[in-house]
Design a protein around this motif. Structure first.
Motif, PDB file in Angstrom:
ATOM      1  N   ASP A 264       0.860  -1.186   0.000  1.00 44.04           N
ATOM      2  CA  ASP A 264       0.000   0.000   0.000  1.00 44.04           C
ATOM      3  C   ASP A 264       0.896   1.234   0.000  1.00 44.04           C
ATOM      4  O   ASP A 264       1.468   1.612   1.018  1.00 44.04           O
TER       5      ASP A 264
ATOM      6  N   LEU B  28       3.147  -0.830   4.175  1.00 41.99           N
ATOM      7  CA  LEU B  28       2.258   0.327   4.262  1.00 41.99           C
ATOM      8  C   LEU B  28       3.090   1.597   4.374  1.00 41.99           C
ATOM      9  O   LEU B  28       3.968   1.700   5.227  1.00 41.99           O
TER      10      LEU B  28
ATOM     11  N   PHE C  62      -7.110  -5.667   8.025  1.00 38.05           N
ATOM     12  CA  PHE C  62      -5.802  -5.815   7.402  1.00 38.05           C
ATOM     13  C   PHE C  62      -5.536  -7.256   6.987  1.00 38.05           C
ATOM     14  O   PHE C  62      -4.890  -7.499   5.963  1.00 38.05           O
TER      15      PHE C  62
ATOM     16  N   GLY D 151      -6.113   4.760   2.274  1.00 40.03           N
ATOM     17  CA  GLY D 151      -6.880   4.533   3.491  1.00 40.03           C
ATOM     18  C   GLY D 151      -6.603   5.607   4.532  1.00 40.03           C
ATOM     19  O   GLY D 151      -5.498   6.155   4.599  1.00 40.03           O
TER      20      GLY D 151
ATOM     21  N   TYR E 184      -8.997   0.885   4.439  1.00 41.15           N
ATOM     22  CA  TYR E 184      -7.922   0.049   3.901  1.00 41.15           C
ATOM     23  C   TYR E 184      -8.504  -1.213   3.259  1.00 41.15           C
ATOM     24  O   TYR E 184      -8.095  -1.615   2.167  1.00 41.15           O
TER      25      TYR E 184
ATOM     26  N   SER F   5      -2.488   1.781  -4.224  1.00 41.90           N
ATOM     27  CA  SER F   5      -2.542   2.231  -2.836  1.00 41.90           C
ATOM     28  C   SER F   5      -4.003   2.311  -2.430  1.00 41.90           C
ATOM     29  O   SER F   5      -4.888   2.426  -3.279  1.00 41.90           O
ATOM     30  N   THR F   6      -4.266   2.233  -1.156  1.00 47.25           N
ATOM     31  CA  THR F   6      -5.651   2.316  -0.685  1.00 47.25           C
ATOM     32  C   THR F   6      -6.081   3.756  -0.456  1.00 47.25           C
ATOM     33  O   THR F   6      -7.259   4.070  -0.502  1.00 47.25           O
TER      34      THR F   6
ATOM     35  N   ALA G  73      -1.187   5.983   2.190  1.00 53.78           N
ATOM     36  CA  ALA G  73      -2.346   5.932   3.078  1.00 53.78           C
ATOM     37  C   ALA G  73      -2.122   6.933   4.203  1.00 53.78           C
ATOM     38  O   ALA G  73      -1.131   7.674   4.219  1.00 53.78           O
TER      39      ALA G  73
ATOM     40  N   HIS H 115       0.810   1.345  13.778  1.00 49.44           N
ATOM     41  CA  HIS H 115       0.363   0.554  12.632  1.00 49.44           C
ATOM     42  C   HIS H 115       1.221  -0.689  12.411  1.00 49.44           C
ATOM     43  O   HIS H 115       0.805  -1.606  11.700  1.00 49.44           O
TER      44      HIS H 115
END
Length: 832
Positions: free
Chosen positions: A17, A98, A90, A316, A323, A313-314, A20, A115
């Motif tokens: 990702d 990430l 996740f 998020g 996400y 990529s999200t 985010a 995270h």
């Protein structure tokens, strides 16, 4: 189903990702409804009525197993707790790395370190405007002490810019010191907290960041395209960046344009194709748009951009659900986009799988130089050998051969054979020379029909489509591959059947966003050679009736080889049984995208003939092997698909015929053009010996619901909702047709129906022969079908004048020859 290996590979990728934001605590002031929308303020009240909101709400409810409502989901979130929520989201998303831009101001957001509890690798993305503001807000209590030099020394590094939000992307990389100093004064005089909005100062900060990024080999993310209402969309078009991109000082900087630059995806694609330092990221566009919007945007990125330059990529933020939704929709969208690329002929299946790995993981790892190992994310062993389409190794034994197969205008399957070593060394790239005359040959003579306008003058290239390369299952020592016909590399020959189907497929997709699926039934006779009165002849190898168990028993050993052989070629078989004719059988294939259905039919015929030959029998698909027995068809079932869903059925039971308006218009076009289509679906004079009333072959121009005597039958197979139609069957098609040309002309007729919004007449719910006086008899001879095709200007436009001239020229030669030599049709068992 077709493309299951592509979908499987995409589902198994451990995602990287690449952009985010932080997740916030459950008790933060962030409204959970914003998980599903970028809207704020009063605009947020309209968010529940957007397509993406409704879709995403359902998907989160399905993830949690709750009712589809905000209230139910929020209650579940409070019960589960943030750690469990994040773990679940996740894990489902399968994110292995990430990168977090922590410059987004969110209440009670968790830091980068938090995270790491959920993702193996977490990296930080610095937002340069936010960092600059922090410096000005925190480094000195006295604003008067700031000078440009002191600010520059305090500003360390930045690898993301939101200049698009502040002053736009028309960056002046040579902004003067006076302009910057004036901008700094203006910003400081506005008071604290400092918010940098002065264009000169922003341009300077970005230029300084580029210098640091170039020196330290750090990539730079640039926000482009849409965002919230603070952004002036007119200034976020990435084309404004051309001055920056052409500045030689920053030619080696790695730059990624975020958010698919939506709605400027085409512009971003162009920049990526002409500037080596420009890469693309499609976060935010996926999943915030409608499904069509997401697919369209990513497709636009790939119009010109190399697959090595597009990243996932999200985007998020705030909630773990963002996400999950970003990852889930990214997989689905990439599958749809790459599947369509395979259908259009842009990619082979293995190239698509490789592109998926790049887009979802490998490109980001290389671009950001991330120290993470995802090499096991798609173990090669997880992709079944039958779908790998491996090319023979260069060291392969010289006794191993490759058959390069094509199907000509008359529907005959032909091949050239080369040694595997030569194939790898030259043929797979350069092809094999083939005379123009090869597409003008008839069923009775291996020379071109005069009216086809194709002669022995001129040569094309048979270029293998490596995505179709297969190990031949009945020998295990040879391979076979289907070929395209090119004038030269990159330039298709207008007579190429596979290219014709690709071209018409693209029209259907581009104009209506539809994909046609097809599934063929293969009827054939198994014959044995006997000597009678000193003469050899072929007779049925058994004489049981329709669906006879004794007939199946007689052929069981053969089918125990045919079916596994087909499955090894990734060809789905739905069922097989004894047919009505003496020694006649049928193998029904599963439906798939039209292009692959045609390819599958070619290989299916090869398998059945070859396995039968191995058992000392002759398998023939000739339309009417015995004038006193039932004929053999190759009935084809047609359906329409959009975004992976069959759109042929009506959305509810209110439809008069159980089919959608799209389905009805398409089928009405096919029914309207059926007399012309006959010349391709039933290409031999012998074909019309089969198409007779009361033989399940569709002799009259009509349609009916589950009416097997109608030329077109709508079907509601087991499992379909009561009264809804999933597909329709065309009875006229037989085993002597070229499958690519057949599906192309069916599709062309359907396109005309969609363009003109044609409507169906009432269905016939009785034997059409009983009401023959009220119906049009479809062509009773090949001559009549050819005459209808020559007059059908719509099909000429869609398929091409020269190709149809060749088809009609070959057909006329067939008519003339067999009218003078009626017994010659007995030899067709050796050609079809």
């Amino acid at each position: 189903m077709e493309f299951k290996e592509l979908k499987k590979a995409i589902d198994q990728v451990e995602l990287v990702d690449a952009h985010a934001h932080n997740i916030v605590s459950l008790d933060s002031s962030f409204p959970f409804i914003r998980t599903f929308s970028e809207a704020t303020g009063d605009a947020l009240s309209f968010a529940p009525h957007s397509l993406s909101f409704k879709r995403n709400l359902r998907e989160v409810a399905q993830l949690y197993g709750t009712e589809v409502s905000l209230e139910a989901i929020e209650k579940h979130r409070q019960t589960l707790g943030l750690h469990s929520l994040t773990t679940k989201c996740f894990n489902e998303a399968r994110i292995s790395a990430l990168l977090i831009d922590d410059g987004l101001k969110l209440d009670k957001k968790h830091d980068t370190e938090w995270h790491r509890n959920f993702v193996p690798y977490v990296g930080r993305v610095l937002r340069i405007e936010t960092l600059a503001e922090q410096i000005l807000n925190e480094e000195s209590p006295d604003d008067s002490s700031w000078t440009l030099d002191s600010f520059t020394k305090a500003f360390i590094v930045a690898i993301k810019t939101i200049a698009a939000y502040r002053s736009g992307l028309d960056i002046d990389t040579h902004v003067s010191k006076e302009v910057v100093e004036s901008g700094l004064v203006e910003v400081l005089q506005a008071g604290k907290p400092v918010r940098i909005g002065n264009k000169g100062l922003i341009d300077y900060i970005l230029t300084l960041s580029l210098e640091v990024a170039e020196r330290c080999d750090l990539p730079l993310q640039i926000h482009t395209g849409f965002g919230d209402k603070d952004l002036d969309l007119r200034l976020s078009n990435p084309l404004h960046l051309r001055t920056l991109l052409e500045d030689k000082r920053f030619a080696k900087c790695r730059i990624v344009l975020l958010h698919a630059s939506y709605p400027f995806s085409k512009e971003a694609s162009y920049l990526s194709s002409v500037y080596p330092q420009v890469f693309l990221d499609f976060g935010l566009a996926v999943p915030k748009l409608s499904v069509h919007g997401m697919v369209s945007s990513v497709k636009e990125l790939l119009h010109l951009a190399p697959t090595k330059k597009v990243m996932f990529s999200t985007d998020g933020y705030a909630t773990p659900e963002t996400y999950y939704l970003g990852a889930k929709k990214a997989r689905e969208v990439i599958f749809l986009v790459l599947r369509d690329a395979c259908v259009s002929g842009d990619l082979s299946l293995m190239e698509a799988i490789d592109a998926a790995k790049d887009i979802l993981s490998r490109n980001a790892i290389a671009f950001y130089k991330i120290d993470v190992d995802t090499s096991s994310s798609i173990p090669q062993s997880r992709i079944s050998p039958k779908s790998q389409m491996e090319e023979p190794h260069a060291q392969e034994d010289s006794s191993s051969f490759v058959r390069v197969i094509w199907v000509d205008t008359s529907g005959q399957q032909r091949c050239r054979v080369v040694q595997a070593q030569r194939f790898n060394r030259s043929v797979k790239k350069n092809g094999i020379g083939l005379t123009h005359a090869s597409m003008g040959m008839t069923s009775f003579y291996d020379g071109p029909a005069e009216e086809s306008k194709l002669t022995g003058i001129g040569e094309i290239r048979l270029v293998p489509d490596l995505s179709t390369k297969r190990i031949i299952p009945w020998t295990k020592q040879e391979s076979m591959v289907l070929a395209d016909m090119l004038l030269k590399p990159g330039e298709a020959w207008e007579y190429c059947p596979r290219e014709t189907l690709r071209r018409v497929t693209n029209v259907l997709k581009d104009e209506f966003d539809l994909v046609m699926n097809a599934g063929f039934e293969n009827e054939f006779y198994l014959l044995k050679n006997v000597v009678r009165e000193g003469k050899e002849e072929y007779v049925p190898f058994e004489v049981g009736p329709y669906c006879s168990t004794s007939s199946y028993d007689a052929a069981a050993q053969i089918f125990h080889e045919i079916i596994p052989a087909l499955e090894s070629l990734n060809i789905a078989v739905e069922q097989f049984h004894a047919e009505s004719g003496k020694g006649q059988f049928e193998v029904s294939l599963g439906h798939t995208i039209a292009f692959h259905a045609a390819d599958n039919l070619v290989y299916t015929r090869e398998v059945i003939r070859s396995v039968a030959r191995k058992h000392g029998l002759l398998a023939t698909f000739v339309p009417k092997y015995d004038l006193c027995d039932i004929g053999s068809g190759s009935h084809v079932h047609i359906s329409l698909w959009k975004n992976g869903e069959n759109v042929f059925p009506a959305s509810d039971k209110s439809s008069a015929h159980g089919m959608s308006s799209i389905g009805e218009e398409f089928m009405a076009g096919v029914l309207f053009h059926l007399p012309s289509i006959f010349a391709v679906l039933a290409p031999l004079p012998n074909s019309y010996d089969r198409i007779q009333p009361n033989t399940f072959s569709g002799a009259f121009q009509c349609w009916g619901k589950e009416n097997r005597e109608a030329a077109i039958r709508t079907a509601s197979p087991p499992g379909a909702p009561d009264g809804l139609v999933t597909n329709f069957e065309i009875k006229a098609c037989d085993g002597s047709t070229n499958p690519h040309l057949s599906l192309a002309i069916i599709m062309a007729a359907g396109i005309d129906g969609l363009r003109r919004h044609l409507q169906l007449p009432d269905p016939i719910d009785t034997n059409p022969a009983d009401v023959a006086a009220t119906l049009n008899r479809l062509p009773e001879t090949l001559s009549e079908a050819v005459e209808a095709l020559e007059k059908d200007k719509v099909l000429h436009e869609l398929l091409g004048q020269n190709l149809l001239a060749a088809i009609t020229g070959v057909r006329k030669a067939e008519v003339q020859y067999y009218s003078k030599n009626p017994d010659a049709c007995k030899q067709l068992i050796h050609r079809y």
